[in-house]
Design a protein around this motif. Structure first.
Motif, PDB file in Angstrom:
ATOM      1  N   UNK A   1      60.063  46.634  49.676  1.00  0.00           N
ATOM      2  CA  UNK A   1      60.111  47.226  48.338  1.00  0.00           C
ATOM      3  C   UNK A   1      59.922  48.734  48.420  1.00  0.00           C
ATOM      4  N   UNK A   2      60.591  49.452  47.511  1.00  0.00           N
ATOM      5  CA  UNK A   2      60.506  50.916  47.528  1.00  0.00           C
ATOM      6  C   UNK A   2      59.077  51.412  47.422  1.00  0.00           C
ATOM      7  N   UNK A   3      58.266  50.767  46.573  1.00  0.00           N
ATOM      8  CA  UNK A   3      56.906  51.269  46.358  1.00  0.00           C
ATOM      9  C   UNK A   3      55.970  50.956  47.528  1.00  0.00           C
ATOM     10  N   UNK A   4      56.454  50.189  48.507  1.00  0.00           N
ATOM     11  CA  UNK A   4      55.626  49.870  49.666  1.00  0.00           C
ATOM     12  C   UNK A   4      56.237  50.368  50.972  1.00  0.00           C
ATOM     13  N   UNK A   5      57.314  51.141  50.871  1.00  0.00           N
ATOM     14  CA  UNK A   5      58.066  51.490  52.083  1.00  0.00           C
ATOM     15  C   UNK A   5      57.259  52.350  53.055  1.00  0.00           C
ATOM     16  N   UNK A   6      56.582  53.380  52.557  1.00  0.00           N
ATOM     17  CA  UNK A   6      55.824  54.249  53.464  1.00  0.00           C
ATOM     18  C   UNK A   6      54.703  53.476  54.142  1.00  0.00           C
ATOM     19  N   UNK A   7      54.034  52.606  53.396  1.00  0.00           N
ATOM     20  CA  UNK A   7      52.990  51.771  53.969  1.00  0.00           C
ATOM     21  C   UNK A   7      53.568  50.854  55.046  1.00  0.00           C
ATOM     22  N   UNK A   8      54.744  50.279  54.761  1.00  0.00           N
ATOM     23  CA  UNK A   8      55.379  49.371  55.716  1.00  0.00           C
ATOM     24  C   UNK A   8      55.709  50.112  57.022  1.00  0.00           C
ATOM     25  N   UNK A   9      56.293  51.301  56.911  1.00  0.00           N
ATOM     26  CA  UNK A   9      56.666  52.056  58.105  1.00  0.00           C
ATOM     27  C   UNK A   9      55.429  52.585  58.835  1.00  0.00           C
ATOM     28  N   UNK A  10      54.395  52.928  58.085  1.00  0.00           N
ATOM     29  CA  UNK A  10      53.147  53.364  58.717  1.00  0.00           C
ATOM     30  C   UNK A  10      52.553  52.227  59.540  1.00  0.00           C
ATOM     31  N   UNK A  11      52.538  51.030  58.958  1.00  0.00           N
ATOM     32  CA  UNK A  11      52.023  49.858  59.648  1.00  0.00           C
ATOM     33  C   UNK A  11      52.884  49.550  60.883  1.00  0.00           C
ATOM     34  N   UNK A  12      54.199  49.667  60.726  1.00  0.00           N
ATOM     35  CA  UNK A  12      55.107  49.411  61.843  1.00  0.00           C
ATOM     36  C   UNK A  12      54.873  50.420  62.972  1.00  0.00           C
ATOM     37  N   UNK A  13      54.626  51.675  62.597  1.00  0.00           N
ATOM     38  CA  UNK A  13      54.350  52.701  63.597  1.00  0.00           C
ATOM     39  C   UNK A  13      53.037  52.418  64.321  1.00  0.00           C
ATOM     40  N   UNK A  14      52.020  51.987  63.580  1.00  0.00           N
ATOM     41  CA  UNK A  14      50.747  51.635  64.198  1.00  0.00           C
ATOM     42  C   UNK A  14      50.932  50.509  65.202  1.00  0.00           C
ATOM     43  N   UNK A  15      51.797  49.567  64.853  1.00  0.00           N
ATOM     44  CA  UNK A  15      52.074  48.456  65.752  1.00  0.00           C
ATOM     45  C   UNK A  15      52.795  48.938  67.009  1.00  0.00           C
ATOM     46  N   UNK A  16      53.763  49.832  66.836  1.00  0.00           N
ATOM     47  CA  UNK A  16      54.488  50.401  67.979  1.00  0.00           C
ATOM     48  C   UNK A  16      53.547  51.154  68.908  1.00  0.00           C
ATOM     49  N   UNK A  17      52.584  51.845  68.318  1.00  0.00           N
ATOM     50  CA  UNK A  17      51.649  52.645  69.104  1.00  0.00           C
ATOM     51  C   UNK A  17      50.537  51.794  69.700  1.00  0.00           C
ATOM     52  N   UNK A  18      50.628  50.471  69.480  1.00  0.00           N
ATOM     53  CA  UNK A  18      49.584  49.559  69.959  1.00  0.00           C
ATOM     54  C   UNK A  18      48.241  49.939  69.367  1.00  0.00           C
ATOM     55  N   UNK A  19      48.272  50.333  68.086  1.00  0.00           N
ATOM     56  CA  UNK A  19      47.047  50.705  67.408  1.00  0.00           C
ATOM     57  C   UNK A  19      46.316  49.442  66.970  1.00  0.00           C
ATOM     58  N   UNK A  20      45.201  49.609  66.268  1.00  0.00           N
ATOM     59  CA  UNK A  20      44.307  48.492  65.961  1.00  0.00           C
ATOM     60  C   UNK A  20      45.013  47.380  65.202  1.00  0.00           C
ATOM     61  N   UNK A  21      45.039  46.168  65.778  1.00  0.00           N
ATOM     62  CA  UNK A  21      45.625  45.025  65.095  1.00  0.00           C
ATOM     63  C   UNK A  21      44.790  44.630  63.884  1.00  0.00           C
ATOM     64  N   UNK A  22      43.467  44.886  63.935  1.00  0.00           N
ATOM     65  CA  UNK A  22      42.623  44.601  62.774  1.00  0.00           C
ATOM     66  C   UNK A  22      43.066  45.436  61.592  1.00  0.00           C
ATOM     67  N   UNK A  23      43.438  46.697  61.862  1.00  0.00           N
ATOM     68  CA  UNK A  23      43.904  47.575  60.799  1.00  0.00           C
ATOM     69  C   UNK A  23      45.168  47.015  60.169  1.00  0.00           C
ATOM     70  N   UNK A  24      46.113  46.576  61.013  1.00  0.00           N
ATOM     71  CA  UNK A  24      47.389  46.081  60.512  1.00  0.00           C
ATOM     72  C   UNK A  24      47.185  44.849  59.656  1.00  0.00           C
TER      73      UNK A  24
END
Length: 244
Positions: A83-106
């Motif tokens: 959804x448009x209103x969640x797009x930045x959050x979605x891509x931020x979460x996807x980037x965190x996942x790519x960076x192997x960042x905290x899974x608890x955060x995701x």
């Protein structure tokens, strides 16, 4: 975006990280992106990563070798299920996942209502989502004002290159998403600002470890202002880019 800028500056000033003075002047230039099909303006101190190593065809990447700050402009296939209103959050979460960042955060972000994310900062483990907001047409004046545009700002713990998790640095990430639905493309503008350098990170050899020197103290334009400048000057010159 102005609200984000004000909030971040107020927090930094309150923490003693940044004096309450105007940003220093810094030489900037309009940069041609994707063979001139796009352009935007940012400081000359950022060098083209493709002059050092191969960069994917759907990305333009620049970095400042002295401050380890970096810029990525990326073109992705349009995510119709986001959804448009969640797009930045979605891509931020996807980037965190790519960076192997905290899974608890995701996992936590997936369960947190968007209105709560807009109202409060969510701190989970080593990562912090500081804000999710809409961009106004005036923030990106050279795009159609009906374009859906969102921005997310937060902190991640990321490793340099192929280094392990023990060498993670803390960086602030600025992510803007412009949704070009008619071109079936999601445009991302992402900036990385190192905040704390691990003594085990390769970056420590050039910058030292510990808290980084704020840009304004070093005589550089703060990343948040570069982010605003890039969006304010972002232009698409050749829409055939999206047909290739």
């Amino acid at each position: 975006l102005r609200a984000i800028t004000g909030a971040l500056r107020a927090a930094a000033a309150a923490a003693g990280e940044m004096p309450d003075i105007a940003s220093p002047a810094e030489p900037c230039s309009e940069r041609a992106l994707f063979g001139g099909a796009m352009s935007c303006t940012f400081p000359l101190r950022f060098v083209d990563v493709s002059s050092i190593r191969e960069v994917p065809d759907n990305q333009e990447a620049y970095f400042d070798p002295n401050r380890d700050e970096s810029i990525i402009v990326e073109l992705l296939e349009f995510k119709h299920d986001v959804a448009d209103d969640q797009s930045a959050l979605w891509f931020f979460r996807d980037l965190a996942n790519e960076q192997d960042s905290s899974q608890d955060m995701i996992a936590s972000l997936l369960l947190t209502p968007l209105d709560q994310l807009n109202a409060i900062s969510c701190s989970i483990g080593a990562d912090v989502l500081e804000s999710v907001n809409s961009l106004a047409p005036g923030d990106v004046p050279f795009l159609d004002p009906s374009t859906a545009m969102k921005v997310a700002v937060g902190q991640m713990a990321v490793s340099k290159g192929r280094q392990g998790i023990e060498a993670r640095n803390v960086v602030r990430v600025y992510l803007a998403n412009m949704r070009l639905r008619s071109a079936n493309t999601d445009v991302l503008v992402v900036m990385y600002e190192p905040l704390v350098i691990s003594e085990l990170s390769a970056t420590a050899a050039t910058m030292g470890s510990g808290a980084t020197v704020p840009a304004i103290v070093a005589g550089c334009m703060p990343i948040v202002d570069i982010f605003r400048l890039m969006l304010a000057t972002f232009k698409i010159h050749d829409w055939s880019l999206f047909c290739s």
